[in-house]
Motif scaffolding. Sequence first.
Motif, short mmCIF file in Angstrom:
data_model
loop_
_atom_site.label_atom_id
_atom_site.label_comp_id
_atom_site.label_asym_id
_atom_site.label_seq_id
_atom_site.Cartn_x
_atom_site.Cartn_y
_atom_site.Cartn_z
N UNK A 98 0.85 -1.17 -0.05
CA UNK A 98 0.00 0.00 0.10
C UNK A 98 0.87 1.39 -0.12
N UNK A 99 1.93 1.16 0.88
CA UNK A 99 2.77 2.74 0.99
C UNK A 99 3.38 2.64 -0.52
N UNK A 100 3.60 1.59 -1.32
CA UNK A 100 4.15 1.80 -2.59
C UNK A 100 3.02 2.13 -3.67
N UNK A 101 1.77 2.61 -3.22
CA UNK A 101 0.88 3.20 -3.96
C UNK A 101 0.18 2.23 -5.07
N UNK A 102 0.19 0.86 -4.67
CA UNK A 102 -0.26 -0.29 -5.45
C UNK A 102 -1.55 -0.29 -5.30
N UNK A 103 -2.49 0.00 -4.27
CA UNK A 103 -3.49 -0.03 -4.12
C UNK A 103 -4.16 0.20 -2.75
N UNK A 104 -5.24 -0.18 -2.25
CA UNK A 104 -5.84 0.06 -0.98
C UNK A 104 -5.89 -1.29 -0.14
N UNK A 105 -5.94 -1.16 1.27
CA UNK A 105 -6.12 -2.32 2.09
C UNK A 105 -7.21 -2.06 2.94
N UNK A 106 -7.60 -3.04 3.75
CA UNK A 106 -8.51 -3.11 4.80
C UNK A 106 -7.55 -3.31 6.00
N UNK A 107 -7.02 -2.37 6.87
CA UNK A 107 -6.09 -2.55 7.99
C UNK A 107 -6.73 -2.09 9.29
N UNK A 108 -6.44 -3.10 10.41
CA UNK A 108 -6.89 -2.77 11.63
C UNK A 108 -6.55 -1.45 12.13
N UNK A 109 -7.50 -1.09 12.73
CA UNK A 109 -7.28 0.74 13.18
C UNK A 109 -6.22 0.88 14.41
N UNK A 110 -5.86 -0.18 14.95
CA UNK A 110 -4.64 -0.19 15.89
C UNK A 110 -3.35 0.22 15.15
N UNK A 111 -3.35 -0.30 14.04
CA UNK A 111 -2.30 -0.38 13.07
C UNK A 111 -2.40 0.99 12.14
N UNK A 112 -3.45 1.30 11.62
CA UNK A 112 -3.73 2.28 10.79
C UNK A 112 -3.45 3.62 11.21
#
Length: 321
Positions: free
Chosen positions: A256-270
């Motif tokens: 995701x950080x390489x701008x390849x797409x989006x993700x569903x990420x746990x809020x505690x990590x995001x």
Amino acid sequence: MTFIMLVAFNQDNNKKLNSKLRIMNTSKQLSRLMVFSTVVSKKSFTQAAKHLNISKSAVSQQITLLESELGVRLLNRTTRGVSITPIGEKVVKRCLVLQDQVDLLFNDLKNAGEVPKGRVVITYPFSLQKAVILPAIEQLCREFPGLEPELIADDSSLDLISHKIDIAVHIGELPDSTYRALPAGNLTEIFCATPLYINRNPNIQHAQDLCHYNWIATGWQQARVEVTDNTNGSVDIIRLKQFSKTNTLLTTIEMVMMHMGFALIPHVVAQPLIKSGDLMQIAPNFSGSQWPIYTLHAYKSEKPIYITRFHQLICRLIEGL
């Protein structure tokens, strides 16, 4: 230690509050602070009164006296119920810390002479490590310097007995077992991408819009996603277009950080990544699955005090995210 050392108010109210706090007998306010915290947690004067086993009028009087002493309004009262003010939000967070310390004090008295020390084994999922587990361990070891933590980060559920584990932090529904499970909060998955990816794809407003963009999935996620509209609580099912799938959350985030797409990420990590500006939440009115979080232990009777304290710290850290 005085109350003024425990509560941080916003700058606009500092002078007014500081002058009040200098002259007040703070020890008299401790019980009122606990009453206030109970009203907030129960969202009702009536329910708080039942929980505290006192009258509703007594609860109201305690809150009125507290607000009068502080010189600020902590709660808004309407015919529909009570809501907390911005200053009240700051106060109640410190009240929770006070409550933790009071609970810990009584546990200390109950276990007088018992000083926790030695090896303590804790297992937990990778997603909770940075924002929750390590800060909790750091504080736990400050309070009980004799402890020697052994940490096992593992997304699979390890058996406490066979692996000689003292505490397990578990995400998701619990399998049948005889272990004691203590609720610690909830983990919510949110939709995230980099600011650049969002700038390239500016038309993402609704969860349904995400079906047309590259989704980077982790091992536990399926294309059929249950989505909650946070504005009204309604739930819908959408089918995402899987661009890639990884076996670790870390790999998903790196893609995701390489701008390849989006993700569903746990809020505690995001949340820390959103605060730093590395990621942004997309379709912010919508969220994905929500999972319960538990701390587990195998003690049948009185559990060691460090387990109680670790659970308290986990709850507060999750709640603060």
